[in-house]
Every structure is written in structure tokens, then in C-alpha cells.
Design an enzyme around this catalytic site. Structure first.
Site, PDB file in Angstrom:
ATOM      1  N   LYS A 193      -6.014  -2.149  -1.424  1.00  0.00           N
ATOM      2  CA  LYS A 193      -7.385  -1.859  -0.033  1.00  0.00           C
ATOM      3  C   LYS A 193      -8.021  -3.376  -0.044  1.00  0.00           C
ATOM      4  O   LYS A 193      -7.968  -3.825   0.711  1.00  0.00           O
ATOM      5  CB  LYS A 193      -8.572  -1.451  -0.992  1.00  0.00           C
ATOM      6  CG  LYS A 193      -8.062   0.173  -0.312  1.00  0.00           C
ATOM      7  CD  LYS A 193      -8.136   0.685   1.104  1.00  0.00           C
ATOM      8  CE  LYS A 193      -8.211   1.751   1.208  1.00  0.00           C
ATOM      9  NZ  LYS A 193      -7.287   3.197   0.787  1.00  0.00           N
TER      10      LYS A 193
ATOM     11  N   TYR B 122       0.923  -1.366  -0.188  1.00  0.00           N
ATOM     12  CA  TYR B 122       0.164  -0.388  -0.206  1.00  0.00           C
ATOM     13  C   TYR B 122       1.135   1.254  -0.501  1.00  0.00           C
ATOM     14  O   TYR B 122       1.946   1.309  -0.382  1.00  0.00           O
ATOM     15  CB  TYR B 122      -1.031  -0.075   0.796  1.00  0.00           C
ATOM     16  CG  TYR B 122      -2.983   0.965   1.159  1.00  0.00           C
ATOM     17  CD1 TYR B 122      -2.707   0.795   0.047  1.00  0.00           C
ATOM     18  CD2 TYR B 122      -2.417   1.307   1.911  1.00  0.00           C
ATOM     19  CE1 TYR B 122      -4.284   1.815  -0.360  1.00  0.00           C
ATOM     20  CE2 TYR B 122      -3.277   2.387   1.988  1.00  0.00           C
ATOM     21  CZ  TYR B 122      -4.276   2.835   0.952  1.00  0.00           C
ATOM     22  OH  TYR B 122      -5.599   3.656   0.642  1.00  0.00           O
TER      23      TYR B 122
END
Length: 580
Positions: A183, A110
Site C-alpha cells: 500500500k 500489490y
């Protein structure tokens, strides 16, 4: 519909899987493939003899090998590429590695590394498990969703982006699909959401990024970003198709531009189960930090004076949730909003008709006349220093993207009037932070209560070591998604977002100087479970839960997917008779 390569048996949440294919095809399905961990008996029954090295390696040995390979990758982007390949080969091993080293690997899968991967998407392209929808072919939306091979009860979450507002790098066109995949990884590693029950979706509406438009390798639509009525019609067509194909799925909006994020959320929030992480997830984690800080001071939220420096999607989302929490303490919405001062690039948001502000900012517009007696540096533009000088805020929240905005003069002025100021430089990546924790601690003599958007190491000042809280949305959205899935909520209400924030804050107990305002990302599974229980209970109270909560703690625990190799069953007969 063609026969699926495997079926997850009902009620087991991945603990047992029926295998519907044979031979080398199994090694091409990440959820089935366990590589050298297949036992000799499994290899015989599944037709894998001779297709793998002779030695059987249990999951723990594979984990050691994978982590060693990860550490040997020379750069963050090379580490990302290795993990991407692992995820596409072996679902269980990837998530086991991520779960056991979450604080170390999360910045790779991420932010911040995901930003580099997004910018290299077209050059580094490999097969991506996602759905690509093009505004030039709106008639193919429903067929594209169905092509995923998932049925109406198979998907809990659609993670959707149009890639206009990728954090720190802006419009990235079709490459924004990787933010959805990042995500998804955190939903599973942190929240235990089954990876098979989520589907990343990119809405390709073109791009205004001239570098991409002039790149022969760019894989998205090669025209300017479509806006206006045609854009709205495309989003609406997607929503209608999504409800038809996956009627129980929550739609998670991700990294939409400021002009669309609030608008789309407000357009659909009463029609379907929908959530915007940039608006609501950010709001919840920041509100949790504010509540923890206010509690540590022995004060009430309704007694604070709050400055939001950067009244964009995230900043106003934070303000909206804090207003809701103040209303729960007895204030009216108008009274609560009177405790906020918001700034944009034009300075203080006011009702001055000569200044243009977005619709979602207007509820926080101050009356121009109230600043008549202020001492200001530039009468034509009321800036942050002017607001701090005249308001004496107790909470300063930065979502401006302007590095160094929280100057020494501003911070010292704030600290001169507040014993323990709450100061949150939330802009990220690190180079965009409004101030560093070390600066804030020095300028306030260690009195500031701090949360940041980017990760910072501990700071030592006069013998006290300060652990810096990171206001990471991963503390909220995985648990929220899990809670929604557990109770099969038909909507995500404001009360459910507030419940998530309270749940995170409830895990913080500040007893000694230097403690963090937020839980550690190392504890994300416990945090996510706590959030999920609170969200599901609130959904039931709000009347939007589709499944009764007979034992919410057990229901949440049972729903959390674990990265372990499941029992494999083979054939169409009684599943209890052919466990491998």
C-alpha cells in the site's frame, strides 16, 4: 536522538537533501544511494571514490537496466523479490520504475502477487522497514514507534494491519506487514506521497493459521489469535501511542477481519484521523463506478434498486456510501436504505430473529413480511435468484467471494427487466469472481455496464470492444491520503469519502459503446491529484482542515513527491553554499 543520516530540507518535499554521513554508509541508505548515478565530483566530496564502477550511469540508463532485470525474472514472485531488493537499495530508482510501468508492475507489488509473498514472508525474510508491535509486549508500543527515528512532524500516515483478513488468503499473521508495504508503494507511485513520510505497522496478536503455528520458521507470535477485551486494549494502546508520537498522522487500517474492521473504524473515527481502505476505499471506487454508470443512463442514483451480494466489510461499506450519496439527492437515510437488498451466507439479510447477522448489517435488514408474496426456490432461505426475480434490481454488486454466483439465469433475468444493468463482480482474485466480463456481455447482449475487482482484458462482442473497468482501490486511497496530508486534516469525514468518489466519477465520460466506467490505472497520478484536491476542499468545508487552502491545485502539486535524484548538500553550514 542520534543524528539522522540525512535531512529533507523544509518546503522542498525531497528536492534537496542535506547529507549528514560520509563514505560507504551513504550506499546503505536507500534515499541517499543512487549507485552508479553518483557523478565523479559527488564521489569525491562524499567519500565514495573507488566504491563504485568508474562509469557514471544517469537515472534513465539505470531505469533501462532495472526494467530489463525485472523482465528477465522468471516468475511473479521472483519479480517481486527483485523489486523488493531494489526498493531497499535505491528509493528513487524503485519508484521511478514503478511509476513509469505502473499498470504492469502494480500486480507484482500489490495484488495478486503480494499474496504469494505474504505466505512466503518468514522463509524469504529480509530486513523490512516497518514497525512490529506484539500484543505480548504492550508496554513497548511507544518505544517501538519512536525507534523508527521519526519525529512528530515527520509522518503523514501509519499503514496498520493485524493481518486477519488478507484478501483471498485470510489470516497470515505477521506476514501481513507486506500488504502495508505494498500500500505504501502505491501511495507514492500513484499519489506522490513522500515514501519517507509513511510508516507500515503490523499488530501481531497471534494467528489462527495452523500452518503458520506449526512452521518452525514462522516469525510471529506462536499462539492463537487474541480476541476480546485484551485485543481491544492492545489496539487502544497503539492508538494512544500513535497519537503521542505522530500527532498529525492519518491511521490507515488495512485487512482487518470482518468482526473488527467496522467496529474499530467506528470506535476511533471521531477521535483521530483514520481511514479503512477495505470499508471506505472500496466503497468510494465502487460508488464512482455506479455514479458513472447511472449518469451514462441519464438516471439518478436515488432511482436505483441495488442488490449487494456479500454483506461483509466491503459490501456494507459500499452500501453505506451509496446511502450517503442518495441522501445528498434528497432522500432520508431510511428511504435510501429501503432501496438495498443485501445477502450473506444465510441468504437475504432480514429482521428474522432466528437468523444471526453482524451489527453493521442490521441497518439493511429487510422486514420478513415483505417477502411473503415472493416466488422463491427455497422458503427457508431467500437467495440471490429469488431477490433478482422479485426485485428486478438495476445494480448488482458482488462481494461474496463465491465464483460463478452471477449465473446465466440470474443475469438474464436481471437483463430482461433492465435495459442497461450495472453488474459488478468485485470478488478477487480472478478465480473468485462472481462472473467474467465475457459472460456478462454475452448474457446481456452487450448491454451490461461492468466493473470488476480483478483486472480483465478487453472483450469483443458483435464488433464492439469493451474495456473492462477495474474497481481498484488505488484510484482512491493514494489521492485521499495526499489530500489529508496537504490540508493536515484532523478527521476523515463521510463527506470527504463521498468527495473522493465524485472526483473519480467526474473523470469518466461515456460517449461510445465499450468505454470503461472508471479511469485507467495508467492515469493514476492525474486521478490521485484530482481526488486530493476534492478531499482537501471538502475537509475545509467540514471544518477539519488544519492548513488553509489558499491555492489547492498548487498546494497538491507542490506536495507530490517526484522520483528524481535530489540536489545533495553536505555539512552543517548554509545549505545554499554546498550544493553537490
Amino acid at each position: 536522538m542520534a543524528k539522522r543520516p540525512y535531512d529533507v530540507l523544509p518546503g522542498d518535499h525531497g528536492a534537496r537533501i542535506r547529507v549528514n554521513i560520509h563514505g560507504s554508509y551513504i550506499l546503505r541508505v536507500p534515499r541517499l544511494n543512487r549507485g552508479t548515478a553518483f557523478t565523479h565530483d559527488e564521489r569525491v566530496q562524499l567519500g565514495l571514490e573507488g566504491l563504485l564502477p568508474e562509469r557514471v550511469t544517469p537515472l534513465e540508463g539505470q531505469l533501462h537496466r532495472a526494467y530489463t532485470r525485472f523482465l528477465r525474472a522468471a516468475t511473479p514472485l521472483e519479480k517481486y523479490a527483485y523489486l523488493q531488493g531494489l526498493r531497499d537499495r535505491n528509493t528513487v530508482l524503485f519508484y521511478r520504475l514503478l511509476s513509469e510501468h505502473l499498470d504492469e508492475i502494480m500486480p507484482i507489488v500489490y495484488t495478486p502477487t503480494i499474496g504469494d509473498a505474504i505466505q512466503e514472508f518468514s522463509l524469504w525474510f529480509q530486513q523490512v522497514n516497518a514497525v512490529f508491535l506484539a500484543i505480548d509486549a504492550p508496554d513497548r508500543i511507544e518505544a517501538s514507534l519512536r525507534a523508527s527515528g521519526k519525529g512528530p512532524d515527520d509522518i503523514d500516515m501509519l499503514i496498520v494491519t493485524d493481518s486477519e483478513g488478507i484478501l483471498g488468503i485470510g489470516d497470515q499473521g505477521v506476514g501481513g506487514v507486506l500488504i502495508c508495504i505494498g500500500k505504501k508503494s502505491l501511495y507514492t507511485a500513484a499519489g506522490g506521497v513522500d515514501p519517507d513520510r509513511m510508516l507500515p505497522v503490523v499488530l501481531d496478536v497471534g494467528t489462527d493459521n495452523l500452518k503458520l503455528l506449526n512452521d518452525d520458521l514462522y516469525l510471529g507470535l506462536r499462539h492463537a489469535r487474541v480476541r476480546g477485551e485484551r485485543y481491544d486494549a492492545f489496539v487502544d494502546a497503539f492508538v494512544q501511542a500513535a497519537q503521542a508520537v505522530f500527532p498529525h498522522a492519518m491511521v490507515h487500517w488495512e485487512d482487518f477481519g470482518a468482526s473488527n474492521a467496522h467496529r474499530i473504524l467506528n470506535r476511533y473515527r471521531d477521535e483521530l484521523c483514520t481511514f479503512n481502505d477495505d470499508v471506505q476505499g472500496t466503497a468510494a471506487v465502487v460508488a464512482a463506478a455506479v455514479m458513472a454508470g447511472v449518469s451514462a443512463k441519464g438516471e439518478r442514483l436515488r432511482d436505483q434498486r441495488i442488490v449487494i451480494s456479500g454483506a461483509g466489510t466491503a459490501g456494507i461499506g459500499v452500501a453505506d456510501l451509496l446511502v450517503d450519496l442518495m441522501v445528498s439527492e434528497g432522500l432520508t437515510p431510511e428511504e435510501a436504505r429501503s432501496l438495498f437488498w443485501a445477502t450473506s451466507s444465510r441468504g437475504l439479510v432480514t429482521d428474522d430473529p432466528h437468523l444471526r447477522f453482524r451489527d453493521f448489517q442490521r441497518p439493511y435488514a429487510r422486514v420478513v413480511a415483505e417477502t411473503d408474496g415472493w416466488t422463491v426456490d427455497e422458503p427457508a432461505r431467500i437467495g440471490l435468484a429469488d431477490i433478482v426475480r422479485n426485485v428486478h434490481p438495476t445494480v448488482l454488486i458482488g462481494t461474496s467471494g463465491q465464483p460463478g454466483l452471477f449465473s446465466e439465469a440470474v443475469v438474464r433475468d436481471m437483463a430482461a427487466h433492465v435495459d442497461r444493468p450495472l453488474i459488478f463482480p468485485l470478488s478477487n482474485p480472478t478465480v473468485l469472481a462472481e462472473a467474467t466480463p465475457g459472460q456478462l456481455i454475452e448474457w446481456t447482449d452487450g448491454r451490461a455496464l461492468i466493473a470488476t475487482g480483478s483486472p480483465f482484458g478487453p472483450v469483443t462482442h458483435e464488433g464492439v470492444t469493451y474495456t473492462v473497468a477495474q474497481a481498484n482501490n488505488a484510484l482512491v486511497f493514494p489521492g485521499l491520503g495526499l489530500g489529508v496530508a496537504v490540508c493536515r486534516a484532523s478527521r476523515v469525514t463521510d463527506h470527504m469519502i463521498a468527495a473522493a468518489a465524485r472526483a473519480v466519477a467526474s473523470l469518466v465520460h461515456l460517449r461510445t459503446p465499450g468505454q470503461s466506467l472508471l479511469p485507467s490505472v495508467r492515469d493514476l497520478r492525474r486521478v490521485s491529484a484530482t481526488v486530493a484536491i476534492a478531499v482537501a476542499r471538502q475537509a475545509e468545508l467540514d471544518g477539519v482542515a488544519g492548513v488553509p487552502l489558499t491555492d489547492p491545485v498548487q498546494q497538491v502539486f507542490d506536495r507530490m513527491w517526484q522520483p528524481v535524484y535530489p540536489e545533495l548538500l553536505f555539512g552543517d553550514d548554509d545549505p545554499t553554499s554546498q550544493v553537490l
